[in-house]
Every structure is written in structure tokens, then in C-alpha cells.
Scaffold this active site. Structure first.
Site, PDB file in Angstrom:
ATOM      1  N   ASN A   1       1.177   3.983  -3.276  1.00  0.00           N
ATOM      2  CA  ASN A   1       0.860   5.415  -3.241  1.00  0.00           C
ATOM      3  C   ASN A   1       2.091   6.263  -3.550  1.00  0.00           C
ATOM      4  O   ASN A   1       2.003   7.278  -4.243  1.00  0.00           O
ATOM      5  CB  ASN A   1       0.262   5.805  -1.879  1.00  0.00           C
ATOM      6  CG  ASN A   1      -1.240   5.541  -1.854  1.00  0.00           C
ATOM      7  OD1 ASN A   1      -1.778   4.975  -2.786  1.00  0.00           O
ATOM      8  ND2 ASN A   1      -1.908   5.959  -0.793  1.00  0.00           N
TER       9      ASN A   1
ATOM     10  N   LYS B   1       0.827  -1.218   0.000  1.00  0.00           N
ATOM     11  CA  LYS B   1       0.000   0.000   0.000  1.00  0.00           C
ATOM     12  C   LYS B   1       0.859   1.264   0.000  1.00  0.00           C
ATOM     13  O   LYS B   1       0.656   2.178  -0.809  1.00  0.00           O
ATOM     14  CB  LYS B   1      -0.930  -0.017   1.219  1.00  0.00           C
ATOM     15  CG  LYS B   1      -1.795   1.225   1.373  1.00  0.00           C
ATOM     16  CD  LYS B   1      -2.763   1.431   0.221  1.00  0.00           C
ATOM     17  CE  LYS B   1      -3.385   2.814   0.273  1.00  0.00           C
ATOM     18  NZ  LYS B   1      -4.310   3.086  -0.801  1.00  0.00           N
TER      19      LYS B   1
ATOM     20  N   CYS C   1      -4.436  11.305   1.061  1.00  0.00           N
ATOM     21  CA  CYS C   1      -3.565  10.119   1.020  1.00  0.00           C
ATOM     22  C   CYS C   1      -2.144  10.415   0.549  1.00  0.00           C
ATOM     23  O   CYS C   1      -1.201  10.249   1.316  1.00  0.00           O
ATOM     24  CB  CYS C   1      -4.197   9.049   0.136  1.00  0.00           C
ATOM     25  SG  CYS C   1      -5.712   8.393   0.839  1.00  0.00           S
TER      26      CYS C   1
ATOM     27  N   ARG D   1      -9.377  17.893   1.709  1.00  0.00           N
ATOM     28  CA  ARG D   1      -8.168  17.730   2.522  1.00  0.00           C
ATOM     29  C   ARG D   1      -6.928  17.833   1.626  1.00  0.00           C
ATOM     30  O   ARG D   1      -6.851  17.170   0.598  1.00  0.00           O
ATOM     31  CB  ARG D   1      -8.198  16.371   3.248  1.00  0.00           C
ATOM     32  CG  ARG D   1      -9.262  16.329   4.333  1.00  0.00           C
ATOM     33  CD  ARG D   1      -9.332  14.969   5.000  1.00  0.00           C
ATOM     34  NE  ARG D   1      -9.939  13.955   4.149  1.00  0.00           N
ATOM     35  CZ  ARG D   1     -10.167  12.697   4.531  1.00  0.00           C
ATOM     36  NH1 ARG D   1      -9.835  12.300   5.729  1.00  0.00           N
ATOM     37  NH2 ARG D   1     -10.736  11.840   3.707  1.00  0.00           N
TER      38      ARG D   1
END
Ligand SMILES: NC(=O)c1ccc[n+]([C@@H]2O[C@H](COP(=O)([O-])OP(=O)(O)OC[C@H]3O[C@@H](n4cnc5c(N)ncnc54)[C@H](O)[C@@H]3O)[C@@H](O)[C@H]2O)c1
Length: 485
Positions: free
Chosen positions: A227, A223, A279, A346
Site C-alpha cells: 500500500n 501488505k 486504506c 472515507r
């Protein structure tokens, strides 16, 4: 399977609704009592395609809401943790919400459960989760821990969940692997896709989801590394866009050429004002912190972050270059969300650009199809004037700025925009148009990694506005057009 999902935010709520959709009995938990009350009343707290439909379909049947972790744990066999893992002051992931939930789960475990981290967490979090559950009173024979990172993207979260590129199951024991296999069986076997009333998917033909079974640490690394890689792809193409702009190439065509290589692929090669959202910024930082803790200097990630920050600065320089001074200028802004199809602001580059513009004395009149309420709520002190639509935003403004790639911003009536703007200037941070579309409507068009589009009659005006030494746009990069004075 009886499932508890702890945390009902973008990931938790979508996961809970989708688990109900594929046949499980789900309790979605949040410690925000207002959020749970709103969900109980049938309200949908986030803007996400198909979510309202799923909540309506399953609420009260296979999907329930609660503020009690203990109640949900006792009533479930599998417990997913989907709380936030924000960036701490030092750049690491702040895992205090995960730990708080682990403490609550521990005291409620009285039959065998699997506790699964779905939040994005640093490698080795599963180890700490196991330790925390033990320290807080859970008997070792009554629980296992596993990692099942989530890859959904806001805006397409429901279809990303139901039609995933892959499902990553990271488990270190047979019980966890078998429980997670059962949970995802409707997707991995493909049985969900042959049901009536499935949520439609407009992507590639889909028969079954690919499950990748690995250990917990590898799943956690998958993960973070995914990203970081995607953020790197964005920064890479933005760096190429800056070169493209300087030499008079066209980044859209450059991307087409690069992306045609099957080893690279065309996706995520869009030049713009940089990545944002809840993220990528925090996950790249957190991954670098993990590397540091391992004694590895992952300097590539420092550069990914530097290019991203620089991209916003370059965009501001471009605005100055187009408009000369900003104090007192009235600017129409299209987009507040960090990307299209979501109300999430965000770490939105759009908000950062707006704040910089306000600081320089400009007046901002903004419109976003979904994110105005959230912006008002989260930035009550920010002096943004809100408009009813794109045309209302443009009325009487000195220029139009496009900061979020909403579909509707790519389909504007440009003639109307031209007639509403005081000056014929559009500055697009998302490359939603071709130069000729804008110039034919009489608009001067600034975008990323491409020449400035100038209607033939205005070429001399643009020559004079290119005053910012930080932003070198050579004359040769401008659209070739017959000069007529
Ligand atoms: N948003 C995304 O696109 C996305 C995609 C993949 C992974 N992730 C990861 O998933 C995790 C959650 O992200 P999000 O965007 O859904 O966050 P979010 O802030 O939208 O939701 C988190 C929710 O958890 C709740 N919560 C916090 N502490 C709690 C507690 N003790 N008990 C019950 N509820 C509690 C909060 O009230 C909030 O509703 C993060 O680690 C994130 O990095 C996010």
C-alpha cells in the site's frame, strides 16, 4: 471448510461471499445488529459489483449471518478477522477492534482452529494476536494464528478476490499453512475457474491464482509495503504532473511514455487530486509508525503524504484561478466517493475539496451515482445540495468540477453541459477528457498536469483569469488555437 469471518464490512462481507462462492460453509459476523438484520433481509449494505448476486446465490445455503462471535467460532475450523484497523491519534494503527475480537474468540475456542488476520495490521500483530488468545483463556494446543492480508480494491472487490494477482499466506506452522492452502485450493488449483456460473472476469486470461507462502511477519510487511508503494506511485506521478503543468508538457503522454517501460508499468500512473479512501492514508501513516518503532526514519513516506495533501491545495488554487473569487459562486461537483465504482467516502479527496469550497463561501451542488446516501448520513451538517444526475448538478452553476473517476462522468454530453452551465468552465481533478473534446464543446477545461484547454474565441478571457500567484500557468502551456476576437 467451515469458516467464520468476523467483521462484515467491505472486506469481511466480500470475503465471506467469495468463500461461499468457492465452496465453503461460511458464517459472516458483525457486532452491528442493524447490518446483520439488513443482510438477513437480503439487503446489500455496500455498493460493490457482483456482491448482490453472490449474496443471493449463497445466503441461507453456504452463507449465514450472525451477531455472535462465539457461535461462529464454535461452528468453524478457520476464523478470519476482518474488522477495521483505523488510524489512531498518533498515526499508528488502532488495533483495539482486533484485540476485542481476539478476546471473544479466545473464550469460544474448544476444538482446534486457525485464527487468521485479514485486516491490514502492522508487522508483529500475529505475535500479539497469539498472546491475546492465550491471555484470554484459549489453550495453546487448540489454536494457531496466521496472516492472510487482503488486496481487494473497492469497486472491483469481488473479482479482485476471485481472480487475485496473488494470495499471500503467512504462517509459522504446518497446520495453518495447510488449512489456508485448503481454503484457497479452488483458486490456487484453478478448479473454480472451470465451474459453471463463475463470476466473469474481463481481465487477462486466468487459469489459476498464485499463492505466496511465507511466514506471518513477511505477510504482514507485504501488505503495508504494497500500500505504501502504491501511494508513493500516485504521489510521484502527481509531482511529475505539477512539473508537466508548469512547463507545458502533457502528463497523459508523459505517463504513457513512463509506463511503457516494463519495469514501471502503466497502472497507477494517473495524475489527479491525490489518493484517499480507508486504506492508503492510514496505511502509509501506520507503516511509517512501524518504521519509527524500528528506529528507521522512513522519510520517503513523509514526502508521499506531503505531496498528497499538497495536491488538494493545488486543485483549490486551480479553482480560484479559473473562477477568481469563490464566495457566492455556485459549483457543480461530480463525485463524492473516494474513487469510482464505490459508495465509500472515507478520506475521500472529493469530500475534502467540497468542505474547503464551502468554507470559502461557495455553494455546492453535487451528484454521485452511489455515494449520496452515505454522504448525507456521514456529513449531515455539510451544506451540500444534492442533484439527481450530472446535468441536474450543472444547471445554472458557475463551473463544473469532476472529483471522482466514475465511468459515467467520462461520457458526458458536453454540449448539453455547456448549455446548462452559467460559465463555460470545467475543472477536472481526474483527467477524464482530452482538451479538444472540451474546447470543441465551447468549454474551458482545466485538468491536472496539462495545459488549460481554451476554445479559440475565449483565449483573452482566460488570460485575465489567471490571477492566482500560487498557480503559475504560463501562456505557452495553453492550447494553440487561432485567436479570433
Ligand atoms: N476497504 C478496503 O478496500 C480494504 C482492502 C484491503 C484491506 N482492508 C483492511 O481490512 C480491514 C477492514 O476494512 P473494511 O473496509 O472492511 O472496514 P469496515 O469498517 O467496512 O468493516 C469493519 C466491520 O467490522 C465490524 N466490527 C467491528 N468490531 C467488531 C466486533 N468486535 N465484532 C464483530 N464485528 C465488528 C464493524 O461493524 C464493520 O462492519 C481494515 O484493516 C482495512 O485496512 C480494507
Amino acid at each position: 471448510m467451515r469458516i467464520a469471518v468476523i467483521g462484515s464490512g467491505y472486506v469481511g462481507l466480500v470475503s465471506a461471499a467469495c468463500f461461499a462462492e468457492i465452496g465453503h460453509d461460511v458464517i459472516s459476523v458483525d457486532n452491528d445488529a442493524n447490518k446483520i438484520s439488513a443482510l438477513e433481509r437480503g439487503e446489500v449494505p455496500i455498493h460493490e459489483r457482483f456482491l448482490a448476486e453472490l449474496l443471493q446465490r449463497h445466503h441461507g445455503f453456504r452463507l449465514r449471518f450472525s451477531t455472535s462471535v462465539a457461535h461462529a467460532v464454535k461452528a468453524s475450523d478457520a476464523i478470519f478477522i476482518t474488522v477495521g484497523t483505523p488510524q489512531s491519534a498518533t498515526g499508528e494503527a488502532d488495533l483495539s477492534f482486533v484485540e476485542a475480537v481476539a478476546q471473544e474468540i479466545a473464550s469460544a475456542i474448544c476444538t482446534r482452529k486457525v485464527v487468521i488476520e485479514k485486516s491490514t495490521v502492522p508487522v508483529r500483530t500475529c505475535e500479539f494476536l497469539r498472546k491475546s488468545l492465550l491471555f484470554n483463556g484459549a489453550k495453546s494446543e487448540l489454536f494457531s494464528v496466521a496472516s492472510n492480508p487482503e488486496f481487494l480494491r473497492e469497486g472491483t472487490a469481488v473479482t479482485d478476490f476471485l481472480y487475485p494477482d496473488r494470495i499471500v499466506i503467512g504462517a509459522d506452522d504446518e497446520f495453518s499453512t495447510s488449512m489456508l492452502r485448503q481454503i484457497y485450493a479452488p483458486l490456487a488449483s484453478g478448479s473454480y475457474y472451470s465451474c459453471a456460473d463463475t463470476i466473469p472476469f474481463s481481465g487477462r486470461a486466468f487459469t489459476k491464482a498464485r499463492a505466496i507462502i511465507t511466514n506471518a511477519k513477511s505477510a504482514e510487511l507485504i501488505k503495508h509495503a504494497s500500500n505504501a508503494f502504491l501511494a508513493m506511485k500516485i504521489s510521484f506521478i502527481n509531482a511529475v504532473a505539477n512539473i508537466s503543468e508548469s512547463v507545458g508538457a502533457d502528463i497523459t503522454e508523459v505517463c504513457e511514455g513512463i509506463g511503457a517501460d516494463s519495469r514501471i508499468g502503466p497502472r497507477f500512473l494517473n495524475a489527479g487530486i491525490g489518493y484517499g479512501g480507508s486504506c492508503f492514508p492510514k496505511d502509509v501513516q501506520a507503516f511509517q509508525a512501524v518504521a519509527n518503532q524500528c528506529g528507521y526514519d522512513f522519510a520517503l513516506l513523509t514526502e508521499v503524504m506531503r505531496i498528497n495533501t499538497d495536491q488538494q491545495k493545488r486543485f483549490l488554487a486551480k479553482i480560484r484561478s479559473a473562477l477568481w473569487t469563490l464566495r457566492g459562486k455556485k459549483l457543480a461537483v461530480l463525485g463524492l466517493a473516494f474513487k469510482g465504482d464505490t459508495d465509500d467516502i472515507r478520506e475521500s479527496p472529493a469530500i475534502a475539496v467540497i468542505q474547503a469550497l464551502l468554507k470559502e463561501g461557495a455553494h455546492v451542488r453535487a451528484y454521485d451515482p452511489a455515494a449520496i446516501a452515505r454522504t448525507r448520513h456521514m456529513h449531515p451538517q455539510t451544506a451540500i445540495e444534492y442533484a439527481d444526475d450530472a446535468y441536474d448538478a450543472a444547471t445554472g452553476c458557475d463551473a463544473l468540477l469532476i472529483l471522482t473517476e466514475w465511468n459515467e462522468f467520462a461520457k458526458l454530453d458536453l454540449g448539453r453541459i455547456r448549455s446548462l452551465l452559467k460559465y463555460p468552465v470545467v475543472i477536472d481533478g481526474r483527467n477524464l477528457y482530452e482538451n479538444n473534446q472540451m474546447t470543441e464543446a465551447g468549454l474551458i477545461y482545466y485538468s491536472i498536469g496539462r495545459s488549460v484547454g481554451v476554445p479559440a474565441k475565449m483565449l483573452p478571457i482566460v488570460n485575465n483569469t489567471n490571477l492566482d500567484p500560487q498557480l503559475h500557468i504560463p501562456d505557452s502551456t495553453r492550447e494553440a488555437a487561432p485567436v479570433s476576437y
